[in-house]
Structures are given as structure tokens and as C-alpha cells.
Design an enzyme around this catalytic site. Structure first.
Site, PDB file in Angstrom:
ATOM      1  N   CYS A  71     -11.158   3.572  -0.920  1.00  0.00           N
ATOM      2  CA  CYS A  71     -12.554   3.450  -0.493  1.00  0.00           C
ATOM      3  C   CYS A  71     -13.354   2.559  -1.433  1.00  0.00           C
ATOM      4  O   CYS A  71     -14.234   1.818  -0.996  1.00  0.00           O
ATOM      5  CB  CYS A  71     -13.199   4.830  -0.405  1.00  0.00           C
ATOM      6  SG  CYS A  71     -13.408   5.690  -1.986  1.00  0.00           S
ATOM      7  N   HIS A 109     -16.154   9.803  -2.925  1.00  0.00           N
ATOM      8  CA  HIS A 109     -15.848   8.862  -1.854  1.00  0.00           C
ATOM      9  C   HIS A 109     -17.010   7.895  -1.659  1.00  0.00           C
ATOM     10  O   HIS A 109     -18.174   8.263  -1.830  1.00  0.00           O
ATOM     11  CB  HIS A 109     -15.596   9.635  -0.552  1.00  0.00           C
ATOM     12  CG  HIS A 109     -15.226   8.783   0.613  1.00  0.00           C
ATOM     13  ND1 HIS A 109     -14.154   7.923   0.601  1.00  0.00           N
ATOM     14  CD2 HIS A 109     -15.796   8.644   1.853  1.00  0.00           C
ATOM     15  CE1 HIS A 109     -14.064   7.304   1.759  1.00  0.00           C
ATOM     16  NE2 HIS A 109     -15.060   7.718   2.536  1.00  0.00           N
ATOM     17  N   ASP A 124     -16.937   3.604   7.895  1.00  0.00           N
ATOM     18  CA  ASP A 124     -16.002   3.962   6.828  1.00  0.00           C
ATOM     19  C   ASP A 124     -14.611   3.401   7.132  1.00  0.00           C
ATOM     20  O   ASP A 124     -13.891   3.909   7.978  1.00  0.00           O
ATOM     21  CB  ASP A 124     -15.933   5.490   6.715  1.00  0.00           C
ATOM     22  CG  ASP A 124     -15.180   5.956   5.471  1.00  0.00           C
ATOM     23  OD1 ASP A 124     -14.513   5.122   4.826  1.00  0.00           O
ATOM     24  OD2 ASP A 124     -15.255   7.160   5.160  1.00  0.00           O
TER      25      ASP A 124
END
Length: 259
Positions: A71, A109, A124
């Protein structure tokens, strides 16, 4: 060197430069299909860097060479791509239940939110899965994608993103706040990871592998020795005991031949 046209071509979106929800959906879905989540691209031999990232070098590794990333790499690059295309993008932070228990940090995250035509969308492309394949609209409604359902639940100071398959119960993907973040907010995560790496003396036996990929009708995730697939909302999980099969699965998930 970061290059918008090269980026779009790599994810099968050459020429898709519109600022609209149809284009955003395609960019998001195609990105997940073209670029894998790959924890192995986090090279911490020279220290943990989540804040002062060389985006050009990261672009070459993750996108051009197709090795994928986490991420902190993929959502950062996607943030830049969307910004350069003209989208209104905000950086957000989240924490999974497992990550919160391990670190106690709410910046485990990194993902994004896009404001578009009077609505807000969660974006995302850096979560191993299973999770949403197309942007999720921020609101109270239950949203369906590829046989799975998603909803956002108010938990006081935080919002929980929940998901369920065709025959599974609602479960939390991660929790987050609407607070806009800066790259510097991940300095605390840098320090946590540095301590964890320094204290890690365990064997490299495949149990720390984490990679994921999206296909035309679902997702596949390999976490350690546990292999989970979601096809049209139907989930199947099994434990991989043979080293040779484990290695083949890792190679397949990271390959351009994955489907």
C-alpha cells in the site's frame, strides 16, 4: 521516471484521461488486475522508508517492471497518477484488526479518497485482498461488486469497512477516519517496522509471504501458507504444505499470466 502515459499503458488504460466515475472505475479495476500486491518489494536492508520515498525508482520497480508493491508504494503512486490526471484526491490511513493488535497504530494502511461530482469514493489499489475491486461510494448503502457486498459502518470515532461473500458473514476489512493525512504521518509506522525488523530472528520459511492479485471475476491472496480465492463471491481457502506448490503459487500471482 514517473510517466503518466507509460503508467496508463501498463495498466491497460492508454488514453483514459477523463475525470469521471467511469474512468476512475476502469483505472482502479485495471490497476488491481495488472499490478500485484507484493510484500517482497519492501526492501528494508538500507532502512525503512515510508515517508521519503523515491517515487521515480518506485515507479520503475512496481509499475514498469511489474513487480507490484504494498500500500505504501502502490497507493502512493496511484495518488500521484490521479492527481496528475486532475482528480481531487485525499490521502487516508486505516488499520486492520490484526495490524492494530500488532502495532497499536492507525496508520498501518495507506489508501485514498476521491471527491467527484458531489460524491466521495474510497480508492485502494494497495490492499492484498479480498477487498473492493472498484471504487466504493462513501455512504450508508450496501454496494455489490463481483458477487461480494460492502458497507461502511459508523463506529463512533472510526468507520469500519465491511465485506461479505455469497455465503459468508460480514467481516471487517479495515477501520479508518475521514481525516486527511500527510506522508509524514507514516513516520511512526517507519519506526515501528524498524524495531520489528531488528528484533526478527525467525526462519524464512514462507510464512511471511503476502501477495495478492485480482482477476476478471475475483481475487486470490496468499498469506503465509494460506491460499484464499474468491470467485464471483464464493470463497475457498486451503493450506499449502508443499514448498514447490507454494513457490509456484507465488510466481503465478506475481506473473503477467495470472487470470
Amino acid at each position: 521516471m514517473f510517466d503518466v502515459e507509460r503508467y496508463l499503458a501498463r495498466i491497460g488504460c492508454a488514453g483514459d484521461t477523463g475525470v469521471d466515475i467511469a474512468t476512475l472505475r476502469k483505472l482502479h479495476r485495471n490497476h488491481l488486475m495488472a499490478i500485484p500486491y507484493n510484500g517482497a518489494t519492501q526492501d528494508f536492508r538500507d532502512g525503512v522508508r515510508l515517508v521519503d520515498v523515491d517515487e521515480d525508482a518506485t515507479f520503475e520497480t512496481c509499475v514498469v517492471r511489474g513487480r507490484g508493491g504494498t500500500c505504501f508504494q502502490l497507493n502512493r503512486l496511484f495518488h500521484r497518477l490521479l492527481t496528475e490526471l486532475g482528480y481531487d484526491v485525499t490521502l487516508l490511513a486505516a488499520s486492520t484488526a490484526e495490524g492494530w493488535e500488532a502495532s497499536g497504530l492507525d496508520v498501518e494502511h495507506m489508501f485514498n479518497r476521491v471527491a467527484l461530482d458531489g460524491a466521495e469514493w474510497l480508492v485502494d489499489v494497495g490492499y492484498p485482498g479480498p477487498s473492493y475491486v472498484e471504487p466504493l461510494r462513501v455512504g450508508d448503502q450496501v454496494q455489490s461488486q463481483y458477487g461480494c457486498q460492502y458497507r461502511l459502518i459508523d463506529r463512533g470515532s472510526r468507520t469500519a469497512l465491511q465485506r461479505r461473500g455469497r455465503i459468508t458473514r460480514w467481516s471487517v476489512v479495515y477501520t479508518f477516519t475521514p481525516q486527511a493525512r500527510q506522508w509524514s504521518d507514516w513516520k511512526e509506522m517507519e519506526e515501528f517496522l524498524a524495531r520489528e525488523i531488528a528484533a526478527d530472528t525467525g526462519p524464512q520459511d514462507g510464512t511471511k509471504i503476502l501477495c495478492g492479485r485480482t482477476s476478471g471475476n475475483g481475487q486470490a491472496v496468499l498469506k503465509g501458507r494460506r491460499y484464499l480465492t474468491v470467485r464471483d463471491g464464493r470463497e475457498e481457502a486451503r493450506t499449502i504444505t508443499e514448498d514447490a506448490e507454494h513457490e509456484r503459487l507465488v510466481a503465478h500471482l506475481l506473473s503477467d499470466e495470472f487470470h
